[in-house]
Design an enzyme around this catalytic site. Structure first.
Site, PDB file in Angstrom:
ATOM      1  N   ASP A 104     -61.935  89.711 -31.259  1.00 10.52           N
ATOM      2  CA  ASP A 104     -63.489  89.006 -31.125  1.00 10.52           C
ATOM      3  C   ASP A 104     -64.395  89.226 -32.456  1.00 10.52           C
ATOM      4  OD1 ASP A 104     -65.091  88.264 -29.315  1.00 10.52           O
ATOM      5  OD2 ASP A 104     -66.101  90.015 -29.067  1.00 10.52           O
ATOM      6  N   HIS A 111     -77.432  85.705 -33.055  1.00  9.40           N
ATOM      7  CA  HIS A 111     -77.003  86.792 -32.449  1.00  9.40           C
ATOM      8  C   HIS A 111     -77.082  88.085 -33.212  1.00  9.40           C
ATOM      9  CE1 HIS A 111     -75.233  89.395 -29.439  1.00  9.40           C
ATOM     10  NE2 HIS A 111     -74.046  89.575 -30.316  1.00  9.40           N
ATOM     11  N   GLU A 178     -71.690  88.177 -22.395  1.00  5.31           N
ATOM     12  CA  GLU A 178     -71.813  87.663 -23.633  1.00  5.31           C
ATOM     13  C   GLU A 178     -71.015  86.262 -23.557  1.00  5.31           C
ATOM     14  OE1 GLU A 178     -72.069  91.205 -26.852  1.00  5.31           O
ATOM     15  OE2 GLU A 178     -70.119  89.827 -26.717  1.00  5.31           O
ATOM     16  N   GLU A 180     -69.360  83.246 -24.782  1.00  8.20           N
ATOM     17  CA  GLU A 180     -68.556  83.143 -26.159  1.00  8.20           C
ATOM     18  C   GLU A 180     -67.443  81.943 -25.858  1.00  8.20           C
ATOM     19  OE1 GLU A 180     -66.651  86.201 -28.007  1.00  8.20           O
ATOM     20  OE2 GLU A 180     -67.968  87.806 -27.298  1.00  8.20           O
ATOM     21  N   ASP A 212     -67.411  87.899 -22.855  1.00  3.73           N
ATOM     22  CA  ASP A 212     -66.917  89.074 -23.348  1.00  3.73           C
ATOM     23  C   ASP A 212     -67.846  90.083 -22.576  1.00  3.73           C
ATOM     24  OD1 ASP A 212     -65.667  91.186 -24.860  1.00  3.73           O
ATOM     25  OD2 ASP A 212     -67.236  90.866 -26.521  1.00  3.73           O
ATOM     26  N   ARG A 216     -73.354  98.009 -22.502  1.00  7.34           N
ATOM     27  CA  ARG A 216     -74.281  98.335 -23.745  1.00  7.34           C
ATOM     28  C   ARG A 216     -74.365  99.780 -24.004  1.00  7.34           C
ATOM     29  NH1 ARG A 216     -73.346  93.792 -26.348  1.00  7.34           N
ATOM     30  NH2 ARG A 216     -74.354  91.645 -25.408  1.00  7.34           N
ATOM     31  N   GLN A 219     -70.999 101.167 -25.162  1.00  2.89           N
ATOM     32  CA  GLN A 219     -70.722 100.526 -26.590  1.00  2.89           C
ATOM     33  C   GLN A 219     -71.801 101.318 -27.531  1.00  2.89           C
ATOM     34  OE1 GLN A 219     -71.626  96.420 -26.626  1.00  2.89           O
ATOM     35  NE2 GLN A 219     -71.169  96.248 -28.894  1.00  2.89           N
ATOM     36  N   LYS A 232     -66.145  97.724 -24.100  1.00  2.00           N
ATOM     37  CA  LYS A 232     -65.609  96.084 -24.010  1.00  2.00           C
ATOM     38  C   LYS A 232     -64.316  96.090 -23.230  1.00  2.00           C
ATOM     39  CE  LYS A 232     -68.482  94.135 -27.197  1.00  2.00           C
ATOM     40  NZ  LYS A 232     -69.394  92.867 -26.887  1.00  2.00           N
ATOM     41  N   THR A 236     -62.568  90.951 -19.846  1.00  3.16           N
ATOM     42  CA  THR A 236     -63.113  89.890 -20.590  1.00  3.16           C
ATOM     43  C   THR A 236     -62.353  88.856 -19.756  1.00  3.16           C
ATOM     44  OG1 THR A 236     -62.597  90.937 -22.788  1.00  3.16           O
ATOM     45  CG2 THR A 236     -62.723  88.537 -22.795  1.00  3.16           C
ATOM     46  N   GLU A 342     -80.214  90.439 -25.826  1.00  4.33           N
ATOM     47  CA  GLU A 342     -81.186  89.660 -26.488  1.00  4.33           C
ATOM     48  C   GLU A 342     -82.228  89.051 -25.682  1.00  4.33           C
ATOM     49  OE1 GLU A 342     -79.383  86.792 -29.570  1.00  4.33           O
ATOM     50  OE2 GLU A 342     -77.646  87.175 -28.386  1.00  4.33           O
TER      51      GLU A 342
END
Length: 394
Positions: A104, A111, A178, A180, A212, A216, A219, A232, A236, A342
């Site tokens: 990844d 970002h 996320e 992606e 993904d 948080r 992580q 993570k 996925t 975000e």
């Protein structure tokens, strides 16, 4: 009853069938080619003597990623009629390849800047190395699942509360999506030999949508000094459609100008992204879905070909079916941010979903990604990439 499709179905549907059977504004086709129809069988006669169990072996047959076999399918699909298609409701999609390894990347400047500002402040938002190489980490291939698979809220350690010594342990309190996409590797390379950035496209079979999922809090507590792990690896999600780079060629566009210029091994003769419209919806349990993000693949700073070339520059060998995630694709506008971290500024600014507020995902929330290239009178769609959050099993 939904049918699970064998290799015949996967080959037919993966190889650009979305292009030829989906020419309305809806990126999801209502019908699919029946793998047992004479049309499908005739288009797969070249596989009879060497039927591989997955697409991985197919990609190794020649250096063209199977393109010489893919292109003739167009004429077959254009002849398709109601007598050789089946309805979407009877289809259960499967992961179309065996994913040996999953990497990844972290390739969107918007970002990277937003995340850096949240955690380090605007003065040190983006580390110097980010401007010189596509940052990445090695992910967990075993937990890559197909669209529609439920995601169980992960458990793990989170940072201690203020003025408290032991870390928190339990279900993640900051579960996020996320937005992606991911490149699927076609022919790989030998161990010890790198792939030239200007030849990298020949080693990418196509692209898929990818979520993904990220915890948080887990992580944030674990990632120093070696990067993401349990925050993570719990899941996925990818879409089942691999859209080839050939199919995306009409939608090619210039990649953002890179300043400072990349080192010679990452300098492309033509630096190209693709104009792929991306959208994220969140559907809380018992409520209507709400669009929370509208972004575009063209916002990536580091291209997928640069990502692949950098991956191999040390002699690392890629193999058919390997998955290379782009990293979260955020744009410059507030409605183009590719994750809740975000959008809510790490939970400080709750997001409104038709009267319901969210800082991070709650149990029962269903997240759906869509992607589409808009042509003149036709669309090239990626289908959907969706998953629903289930409560922690403990």
């Amino acid at each position: 009853m939904a049918m699970k499709f064998s290799l015949k179905f996967l080959l037919n549907q993966t190889f650009q069938s979305r292009i030829f059977l989906s020419e309305s504004s809806n990126p999801n086709p209502a019908h699919f080619l029946d793998p047992e129809s004479p049309l499908a069988i005739s288009s797969l006669t070249f596989l009879k003597s060497h039927p591989p169990p997955t697409l991985n072996n197919f990609w190794q047959w020649d250096d063209l990623c199977g393109k010489k076999h893919v292109r003739p399918f167009k004429s077959y699909y254009q002849k398709a009629s109601q007598h050789c298609v089946i309805t979407q409701s009877k289809v259960e999609m499967l992961v179309p390849m065996t994913i040996g390894d999953y990497t990844d990347f972290f390739s969107s400047m918007h970002h990277a800047k937003n995340c850096g500002t949240i955690f380090r402040g605007p003065e040190n938002a983006i580390n110097l190395n980010w401007y010189y190489l596509p940052i990445a980490y090695h992910g967990r291939a075993s937990s890559v699942v197909i669209s529609g698979t439920d995601i169980v809220r992960p458990r793990g350690q989170g940072p201690p509360a203020p003025n408290s010594q032991p870390p928190y342990f339990g279900p993640s309190r900051k579960l996020d999506f996320e937005l992606e996409m991911a490149a699927v590797v076609g022919p790989g390379n030998e161990l010890g030999k790198s792939i030239d950035v200007n030849n990298a496209a020949d080693h990418i079979f196509g692209l898929v949508l990818m979520n993904d999922w990220s915890a948080r809090d887990i992580q944030g507590w674990e990632y120093v000094p070696l990067g993401p792990f349990l925050g993570k690896s719990f899941g996925t999600t990818i879409s089942p459609w691999i859209v080839t780079l050939d199919a995306l060629e009409p939608f090619g566009c210039d990649a953002p100008k890179q300043d400072p210029p990349p080192l010679p091994y990452l300098a492309e003769k033509t630096s190209q992204n693709y104009d792929i419209h991306l959208e994220v919806q969140i559907k809380p349990a018992g409520q209507e879905a709400c669009v929370v993000t509208k972004s575009n693949f063209k916002h990536l700073y580091w291209t997928v070909t640069q990502q692949l070339a950098h991956h191999t520059i040390n002699g690392c060998n890629l193999r058919p079916g390997d998955l290379l995630g782009t990293g979260t694709i955020s744009g410059p506008e507030p409605d183009s941010l590719g994750c809740l971290l975000e959008q809510t500024w790490n939970g400080q600014k709750p997001l409104s979903l038709n009267g319901t507020s969210r800082t991070f995902l709650e149990d029962g929330d269903e997240v759906t990604f869509t992607g589409v290239c808009k042509g003149n009178g036709y669309n090239v769609g990626f289908g959907t990439c969706s998953g629903k959050i289930l409560p922690s099993s403990h």
